[in-house]
Motif scaffolding. Structure first.
Motif, PDB file in Angstrom:
ATOM      1  N   ARG A   1     -10.846   9.998  73.930  1.00  0.00           N
ATOM      2  CA  ARG A   1     -10.438   9.704  75.308  1.00  0.00           C
ATOM      3  C   ARG A   1     -10.575   8.206  75.591  1.00  0.00           C
ATOM      4  NH1 ARG A   1     -12.609   9.097  80.418  1.00  0.00           N
ATOM      5  NH2 ARG A   1     -11.303   9.910  82.072  1.00  0.00           N
ATOM      6  N   LEU A   2     -11.643   7.600  75.136  1.00  0.00           N
ATOM      7  CA  LEU A   2     -11.879   6.174  75.336  1.00  0.00           C
ATOM      8  C   LEU A   2     -10.775   5.344  74.686  1.00  0.00           C
ATOM      9  CD1 LEU A   2     -13.987   4.169  76.470  1.00  0.00           C
ATOM     10  CD2 LEU A   2     -15.063   4.219  74.225  1.00  0.00           C
TER      11      LEU A   2
ATOM     12  N   ARG B   1      -7.764   6.431  73.881  1.00  0.00           N
ATOM     13  CA  ARG B   1      -6.510   6.734  74.574  1.00  0.00           C
ATOM     14  C   ARG B   1      -6.383   5.875  75.821  1.00  0.00           C
ATOM     15  NH1 ARG B   1      -6.356  11.703  78.005  1.00  0.00           N
ATOM     16  NH2 ARG B   1      -7.290  10.145  79.142  1.00  0.00           N
ATOM     17  N   ILE B   2      -7.458   5.689  76.565  1.00  0.00           N
ATOM     18  CA  ILE B   2      -7.431   4.861  77.774  1.00  0.00           C
ATOM     19  C   ILE B   2      -7.093   3.414  77.409  1.00  0.00           C
ATOM     20  CG2 ILE B   2      -8.887   3.876  79.596  1.00  0.00           C
ATOM     21  CD1 ILE B   2     -10.281   6.674  79.694  1.00  0.00           C
ATOM     22  N   ALA B   3      -7.687   2.903  76.340  1.00  0.00           N
ATOM     23  CA  ALA B   3      -7.386   1.535  75.903  1.00  0.00           C
ATOM     24  C   ALA B   3      -5.908   1.402  75.547  1.00  0.00           C
ATOM     25  CB  ALA B   3      -8.258   1.157  74.710  1.00  0.00           C
ATOM     26  N   TYR B   4      -5.374   2.370  74.819  1.00  0.00           N
ATOM     27  CA  TYR B   4      -3.969   2.341  74.437  1.00  0.00           C
ATOM     28  C   TYR B   4      -3.061   2.481  75.655  1.00  0.00           C
ATOM     29  CZ  TYR B   4      -5.171   2.651  69.446  1.00  0.00           C
ATOM     30  OH  TYR B   4      -5.639   2.407  68.183  1.00  0.00           O
ATOM     31  N   GLU B   5      -3.442   3.313  76.616  1.00  0.00           N
ATOM     32  CA  GLU B   5      -2.645   3.475  77.830  1.00  0.00           C
ATOM     33  C   GLU B   5      -2.584   2.161  78.608  1.00  0.00           C
ATOM     34  OE1 GLU B   5      -4.530   6.733  79.863  1.00  0.00           O
ATOM     35  OE2 GLU B   5      -3.403   8.240  78.726  1.00  0.00           O
ATOM     36  N   LYS B   6      -3.716   1.483  78.732  1.00  0.00           N
ATOM     37  CA  LYS B   6      -3.739   0.199  79.441  1.00  0.00           C
ATOM     38  C   LYS B   6      -2.833  -0.809  78.743  1.00  0.00           C
ATOM     39  CE  LYS B   6      -7.469  -1.411  81.415  1.00  0.00           C
ATOM     40  NZ  LYS B   6      -8.856  -1.877  81.643  1.00  0.00           N
ATOM     41  N   TYR B   7      -2.864  -0.803  77.418  1.00  0.00           N
ATOM     42  CA  TYR B   7      -2.022  -1.716  76.649  1.00  0.00           C
ATOM     43  C   TYR B   7      -0.544  -1.401  76.883  1.00  0.00           C
ATOM     44  CZ  TYR B   7      -0.003  -4.190  72.673  1.00  0.00           C
ATOM     45  OH  TYR B   7       0.760  -5.003  71.884  1.00  0.00           O
ATOM     46  N   TYR B   8      -0.188  -0.136  76.851  1.00  0.00           N
ATOM     47  CA  TYR B   8       1.196   0.265  77.062  1.00  0.00           C
ATOM     48  C   TYR B   8       1.669  -0.134  78.465  1.00  0.00           C
ATOM     49  CZ  TYR B   8       5.379   2.915  77.860  1.00  0.00           C
ATOM     50  OH  TYR B   8       6.662   3.261  78.191  1.00  0.00           O
ATOM     51  N   ILE B   9       0.858   0.108  79.469  1.00  0.00           N
ATOM     52  CA  ILE B   9       1.223  -0.244  80.841  1.00  0.00           C
ATOM     53  C   ILE B   9       1.455  -1.744  80.951  1.00  0.00           C
ATOM     54  CG2 ILE B   9       0.292  -0.413  83.205  1.00  0.00           C
ATOM     55  CD1 ILE B   9      -0.971   2.401  82.634  1.00  0.00           C
ATOM     56  N   ARG B  10       0.584  -2.522  80.309  1.00  0.00           N
ATOM     57  CA  ARG B  10       0.734  -3.980  80.316  1.00  0.00           C
ATOM     58  C   ARG B  10       2.083  -4.376  79.698  1.00  0.00           C
ATOM     59  NH1 ARG B  10      -4.087  -7.205  77.535  1.00  0.00           N
ATOM     60  NH2 ARG B  10      -4.821  -5.105  77.654  1.00  0.00           N
ATOM     61  N   LEU B  11       2.440  -3.749  78.589  1.00  0.00           N
ATOM     62  CA  LEU B  11       3.725  -4.044  77.943  1.00  0.00           C
ATOM     63  C   LEU B  11       4.905  -3.695  78.844  1.00  0.00           C
ATOM     64  CD1 LEU B  11       3.283  -2.827  74.249  1.00  0.00           C
ATOM     65  CD2 LEU B  11       3.527  -5.166  75.066  1.00  0.00           C
ATOM     66  N   GLU B  12       4.853  -2.535  79.458  1.00  0.00           N
ATOM     67  CA  GLU B  12       5.951  -2.110  80.321  1.00  0.00           C
ATOM     68  C   GLU B  12       6.089  -3.029  81.520  1.00  0.00           C
ATOM     69  OE1 GLU B  12       6.734   1.750  82.918  1.00  0.00           O
ATOM     70  OE2 GLU B  12       6.815   2.153  80.756  1.00  0.00           O
TER      71      GLU B  12
END
Length: 170
Positions: free
Chosen positions: A104-105, A107-118
């Motif tokens: 989960r930890l 996944r949260i890091a990857y989600e933040k990275y993806y949002i930043r890219l978008e």
């Protein structure tokens, strides 16, 4: 799990302007910023193009290099002296295999990275210089206080002169 995590991470204290990763080298660690700030940038035709910033409580790495174990195409440089916690890819994979709740930890890091890219993509395609700066002021005012204007202009994809004009109008 907490003790196992502590056994696998290393505290890293580095001064301003040091690099966590440079282009052409494989990124073998994921970092958690306890204190300080970093920036990710590319070199393009002799110019540094800043594409993200990291601050306290952010996970940072050259994600593509870290995941694929291929050489990085970006650089990560400290803008301030930093206190970081580092974990190697191998130690992280062991931890994730042993404790699935740790996924989960990550996944949260990857989600933040993806949002930043978008957000970067949308901003680059659809916003004026004024809109970009106003959006930055609203969403991330701490960046204005902690990041040199040259890096901010590069991040927004505008010249420093344009940034100065936009700032003077506001």
């Amino acid at each position: 799990m907490q003790q196992r995590l502590l056994d696998r991470v290393t505290k890293v204290v580095l001064p301003k302007n040091e690099f966590l990763i440079t282009e052409g080298r494989v990124c073998r660690h994921l970092y958690f910023i306890e204190q300080g700030s970093v920036r990710g940038f590319y070199n393009l035709e002799g110019k540094e193009i800043t594409h993200w910033f990291g601050f306290e409580n952010d996970f940072v790495t050259s994600f593509h290099s870290f995941i694929t174990q291929e050489p990085a195409v970006e650089n990560i440089q400290l803008m301030e002296g930093c206190v970081l916690w580092s974990i190697s890819k191998e130690a992280l994979e062991e931890l994730l295999n042993e404790y699935h709740e740790a996924e989960r930890l990550i996944r949260i890091a990857y989600e933040k990275y993806y949002i930043r890219l978008e957000e970067r993509f949308v901003n680059a395609q659809f916003r004026t210089a004024s809109e970009l700066y106003e959006n930055l002021l609203q969403r991330s005012p701490h960046i204005i206080e902690r990041v040199p204007l040259g890096y901010i202009a590069s991040y927004l994809g505008i010249s420093q002169e344009t940034l100065s004009r936009v700032r003077s109008r506001l």
